[in-house]
Design a protein around this motif. Structure first.
Motif, PDB file in Angstrom:
ATOM      1  N   VAL A 287      -4.914  -1.006   4.544  1.00 29.68           N
ATOM      2  CA  VAL A 287      -5.575  -2.535   4.028  1.00 29.68           C
ATOM      3  C   VAL A 287      -6.152  -2.926   6.057  1.00 29.68           C
ATOM      4  CG1 VAL A 287      -4.189  -4.554   4.071  1.00 29.68           C
ATOM      5  CG2 VAL A 287      -3.473  -2.743   2.880  1.00 29.68           C
ATOM      6  N   ILE A 288      -4.847  -2.531   6.659  1.00 31.14           N
ATOM      7  CA  ILE A 288      -4.945  -2.969   7.687  1.00 31.14           C
ATOM      8  C   ILE A 288      -6.586  -2.985   8.189  1.00 31.14           C
ATOM      9  CG2 ILE A 288      -4.386  -3.304  10.335  1.00 31.14           C
ATOM     10  CD1 ILE A 288      -1.317  -3.391   8.827  1.00 31.14           C
ATOM     11  N   THR A 289      -6.359  -1.325   8.159  1.00 29.38           N
ATOM     12  CA  THR A 289      -8.067  -0.780   9.303  1.00 29.38           C
ATOM     13  C   THR A 289      -9.149  -1.838   8.375  1.00 29.38           C
ATOM     14  OG1 THR A 289      -7.078   0.894   9.692  1.00 29.38           O
ATOM     15  CG2 THR A 289      -9.275   1.090   9.962  1.00 29.38           C
ATOM     16  N   ARG A 290      -9.121  -1.694   6.774  1.00 27.81           N
ATOM     17  CA  ARG A 290     -10.258  -2.107   6.303  1.00 27.81           C
ATOM     18  C   ARG A 290     -10.789  -3.888   6.445  1.00 27.81           C
ATOM     19  NH1 ARG A 290      -9.386   0.024   0.092  1.00 27.81           N
ATOM     20  NH2 ARG A 290     -11.254  -0.982  -0.460  1.00 27.81           N
ATOM     21  N   THR A 291      -9.278  -4.271   6.236  1.00 31.16           N
ATOM     22  CA  THR A 291      -9.344  -5.704   7.025  1.00 31.16           C
ATOM     23  C   THR A 291     -10.213  -5.614   8.177  1.00 31.16           C
ATOM     24  OG1 THR A 291      -7.686  -6.487   5.725  1.00 31.16           O
ATOM     25  CG2 THR A 291      -8.078  -7.845   7.429  1.00 31.16           C
TER      26      THR A 291
ATOM     27  N   PHE B  81      -1.221 -10.929   2.280  1.00 27.59           N
ATOM     28  CA  PHE B  81      -1.512  -9.555   2.951  1.00 27.59           C
ATOM     29  C   PHE B  81      -0.101  -8.682   2.286  1.00 27.59           C
ATOM     30  CE2 PHE B  81       0.912  -7.599   6.198  1.00 27.59           C
ATOM     31  CZ  PHE B  81      -0.467  -6.103   6.583  1.00 27.59           C
ATOM     32  N   PHE B  82       1.426  -9.478   2.208  1.00 26.82           N
ATOM     33  CA  PHE B  82       2.387  -8.972   2.077  1.00 26.82           C
ATOM     34  C   PHE B  82       2.386  -8.263   0.400  1.00 26.82           C
ATOM     35  CE2 PHE B  82       3.885 -10.784   5.616  1.00 26.82           C
ATOM     36  CZ  PHE B  82       4.172  -9.449   6.248  1.00 26.82           C
ATOM     37  N   GLU B  83       1.163  -9.437  -0.314  1.00 22.79           N
ATOM     38  CA  GLU B  83       1.525  -8.846  -1.742  1.00 22.79           C
ATOM     39  C   GLU B  83       0.793  -7.628  -1.716  1.00 22.79           C
ATOM     40  OE1 GLU B  83      -0.930 -10.716  -5.457  1.00 22.79           O
ATOM     41  OE2 GLU B  83      -0.009 -12.089  -3.883  1.00 22.79           O
ATOM     42  N   MET B  84      -0.357  -7.651  -1.287  1.00 21.77           N
ATOM     43  CA  MET B  84      -0.653  -6.261  -1.473  1.00 21.77           C
ATOM     44  C   MET B  84      -0.469  -4.979  -0.782  1.00 21.77           C
ATOM     45  SD  MET B  84      -4.902  -7.801   0.294  1.00 21.77           S
ATOM     46  CE  MET B  84      -5.066  -6.263   0.706  1.00 21.77           C
ATOM     47  N   CYS B  85       0.489  -5.582   0.683  1.00 20.17           N
ATOM     48  CA  CYS B  85       1.296  -4.131   0.900  1.00 20.17           C
ATOM     49  C   CYS B  85       2.428  -2.968   0.269  1.00 20.17           C
ATOM     50  CB  CYS B  85       1.330  -4.810   2.462  1.00 20.17           C
ATOM     51  SG  CYS B  85       0.251  -4.445   2.762  1.00 20.17           S
ATOM     52  N   ASP B  86       2.567  -4.440  -1.231  1.00 16.07           N
ATOM     53  CA  ASP B  86       3.581  -4.103  -2.005  1.00 16.07           C
ATOM     54  C   ASP B  86       4.128  -3.359  -2.889  1.00 16.07           C
ATOM     55  OD1 ASP B  86       6.106  -4.768  -3.277  1.00 16.07           O
ATOM     56  OD2 ASP B  86       5.270  -5.416  -4.637  1.00 16.07           O
ATOM     57  N   GLY B  87       5.303  -1.796  -2.090  1.00 20.12           N
ATOM     58  CA  GLY B  87       5.678  -0.658  -2.520  1.00 20.12           C
ATOM     59  C   GLY B  87       4.460   0.082  -2.467  1.00 20.12           C
ATOM     60  N   MET B  88       3.290   0.367  -0.713  1.00 17.91           N
ATOM     61  CA  MET B  88       2.134   0.962   0.085  1.00 17.91           C
ATOM     62  C   MET B  88       3.796   1.505   0.459  1.00 17.91           C
ATOM     63  SD  MET B  88      -1.374  -0.415   0.844  1.00 17.91           S
ATOM     64  CE  MET B  88      -2.595  -0.630  -0.654  1.00 17.91           C
TER      65      MET B  88
ATOM     66  N   GLN C 248      -5.512   8.703  -6.381  1.00 15.75           N
ATOM     67  CA  GLN C 248      -4.058   7.901  -5.106  1.00 15.75           C
ATOM     68  C   GLN C 248      -4.674   7.616  -3.108  1.00 15.75           C
ATOM     69  OE1 GLN C 248      -0.997  10.752  -5.085  1.00 15.75           O
ATOM     70  NE2 GLN C 248      -0.383   9.928  -7.758  1.00 15.75           N
ATOM     71  N   GLU C 249      -5.605   8.624  -3.386  1.00 16.77           N
ATOM     72  CA  GLU C 249      -6.559   8.282  -2.360  1.00 16.77           C
ATOM     73  C   GLU C 249      -7.560   7.843  -2.252  1.00 16.77           C
ATOM     74  OE1 GLU C 249      -5.522   9.805   0.776  1.00 16.77           O
ATOM     75  OE2 GLU C 249      -3.551  10.167  -0.338  1.00 16.77           O
ATOM     76  N   ASP C 250      -7.339   5.889  -2.929  1.00 13.32           N
ATOM     77  CA  ASP C 250      -8.704   5.845  -3.247  1.00 13.32           C
ATOM     78  C   ASP C 250      -9.475   5.034  -2.310  1.00 13.32           C
ATOM     79  OD1 ASP C 250      -7.095   3.792  -2.100  1.00 13.32           O
ATOM     80  OD2 ASP C 250      -7.491   2.215  -2.899  1.00 13.32           O
ATOM     81  N   ASN C 251      -9.307   5.004  -1.070  1.00 15.34           N
ATOM     82  CA  ASN C 251     -10.482   5.437  -0.153  1.00 15.34           C
ATOM     83  C   ASN C 251     -11.311   6.351   0.018  1.00 15.34           C
ATOM     84  OD1 ASN C 251      -8.115   5.264   1.279  1.00 15.34           O
ATOM     85  ND2 ASN C 251      -9.617   4.012   3.198  1.00 15.34           N
TER      86      ASN C 251
END
Length: 480
Positions: free
Chosen positions: A306-310, A290-297, A206-209
């Motif tokens: 997502v935001i920091t890594r982008t 963006f919103f597809e990637m964030c779904d369920g997060m 669950q802590e993928d990065n």
């Protein structure tokens, strides 16, 4: 010391952990397990460690058995990565002694049946630096001492003591991060029962990065996750469906690794695709992705994963001359619009009443994707979403003006951004003034070389956004 008494000591203590059941039933190759035991016997004899280990067991039997366990599991995992005996022995010694700094902690900490207070947790965190210093002072190499220093660091900068990031660690140090957590989760503790093997793996995934994912995959490949083998202590691999969100085939073995790795690569590729859409000013495609990637997060993971890594990917492309400075600034500006919208949307109906935070940032002309501006930007918005009032000021703010801001805004926590050697002296001067005039105010600071700072003036010295938020919440609980 001769090997015979060491062998007797090691085998008896491993039986207390649960060997052979814990290792022989959990892992595939009995020969590798025997090799790991022989490495342990050799190292303890060569470095005359039995007196030290007996003292550790007397003070904190959990840390003693955990240290033996980490060596065994770490050797099994490292053996999958490369078969170089010299490197394996160095790593094994570091694994065995990684928690030696806990010898300096109050003995009662090992037996608490409640959560640590903020002050107690800050004290526990010092075992990393204390262990590092102890190992160096007692003749161990810098390489070995680094295991004690770095085992609670994390690849995304969210660990402690210094918030280091991925490029700062060796392969074996990344291995220790995973094995340390896996071992801890699968041991009973005074405040909780142990997790099953699959539950522990799920927590790591669950802590993928946070961890090196290939380390987790390698660990999975050595574990008996095949439900067909009834002697294995691990549970069926169907459990991973809650994490992977795919349906594995009927025979669950290495195929689970491939499925999870596929998901990991897709996320990384999505970050790159999102960045490219932003750079090309294709906002519609960027927003959809963006919103597809964030779904369920959770909102915390959206901001940090997502935001920091982008924003870091934008910086990477600019530094490598893949895009112009204007393109990087324009792309970052779109991300800022999204962050501002998300923050306003979640805070517009909430009074800011959890507490007051003052953050000192870099220069006003610094780009949002550059550190430490990026860290403070994410921290600021996460705090606001969680009902904190946040005031940002320039790091060049004069000391007297800073004191006025703290008093006027009834600040509870001050976060300093230390970016240059010059700012060390400025920080120390301001921090001492805060201590003198506002002793109840908590002081945090971020810098890769925090060893140069007087720790007596710092309450918390890891300002990764998630950690800062956790610390703020703990402080808020202590104020009630």
């Amino acid at each position: 010391m001769s090997a015979a008494p060491v062998r007797k000591f090691v085998l008896e203590e491993l039986e207390n952990i649960g060997s052979p059941l814990r290792y022989e039933e959990m892992f595939h190759n009995p020969e590798d397990i025997d090799d790991a035991k022989e490495i342990m016997i050799h190292l303890i004899a060569e470095h005359d460690l039995i007196p030290l280990l007996k003292t550790m067991k007397k003070r904190d039997h959990y840390t003693f058995y955990h240290s033996l366990d980490v060596l065994i599991i770490g050797c099994l995992l490292m053996n999958n990565l490369y078969n170089e005996p010299e490197k394996l022995e160095d790593a094994a010694l570091g694994f065995l002694l990684h928690d030696i700094g806990k010898m300096n902690l109050p003995q009662e900490f090992a037996h608490l049946k409640r959560k640590l207070t903020v002050e107690e947790f800050e004290m526990v965190k010092t075992h990393t630096t204390e262990g590092y210093q102890w190992l160096l002072e007692n003749g161990f190499s810098e390489t070995i001492a680094r295991y004690a220093l770095n085992h609670h660091e994390r690849l995304d900068g969210s660990g402690y003591p210094y918030g280091k990031t991925e490029d700062d660690f060796t392969i074996s140090e990344k291995c220790l991060m995973v094995v340390d957590v896996f071992s801890a989760l699968t041991f009973d503790r005074p405040h909780r029962n142990k997790f099953s093997v699959t539950e522990a793996i799920q927590i790591l995934l669950q802590e993928d990065n946070t961890f090196e994912m290939n380390m987790i995959f390698s660990l999975m490949s050595t574990l008996r996750l095949n439900p067909q083998e009834k002697t294995g202590s691990a549970e069926p691999a169907e459990k991973f469906e809650t994490v992977v969100k795919l349906h594995p085939p009927k025979k669950y073995t290495a195929s689970v690794d491939a499925i999870i790795n596929w998901k990991r690569n897709t996320l990384a590729e999505s970050i790159t695709t999102l960045t490219n859409a932003l750079v090309e000013d294709d906002r519609r495609a960027a927003f959809e992705l963006f919103f597809e990637m964030c779904d369920g997060m959770s909102i915390e993971n959206i901001f940090t994963n997502v935001i920091t890594r982008t924003l870091k990917e934008i910086d990477h492309q600019y530094k490598n001359n893949y895009i112009t400075k204007k393109s990087s600034i324009d792309a970052a500006a779109v991300i800022q619009l999204v962050v501002d919208y998300m923050t306003r949307d979640r805070t517009r109906k909430l009074p800011m009443n959890e507490g007051n935070v003052l953050l000192t940032t870099g220069h006003s002309d610094d780009c949002i994707y550059k550190e430490p501006v990026l860290t403070w930007y994410i921290t600021e918005n996460l705090l606001k979403i969680h009902n904190w009032s946040v005031d940002t000021q320039s790091s060049r703010l004069h000391k007297s003006t800073l004191m006025e801001c703290i008093e006027k805004n009834k600040v509870n926590i001050v976060g300093f951004s230390i970016t240059t050697e010059e700012s060390f002296a400025d920080f120390s001067d301001k921090a001492e003034a805060i201590r003198k005039n506002f002793p109840e105010v908590k002081i945090t600071a971020a810098h890769s070389s925090l060893t140069a700072i007087n720790r007596n003036v710092i309450d918390f010295y890891n300002v990764h956004p998630k950690n800062f938020l956790k610390y703020a919440k703990k402080c808020q609980e202590s104020w009630k």
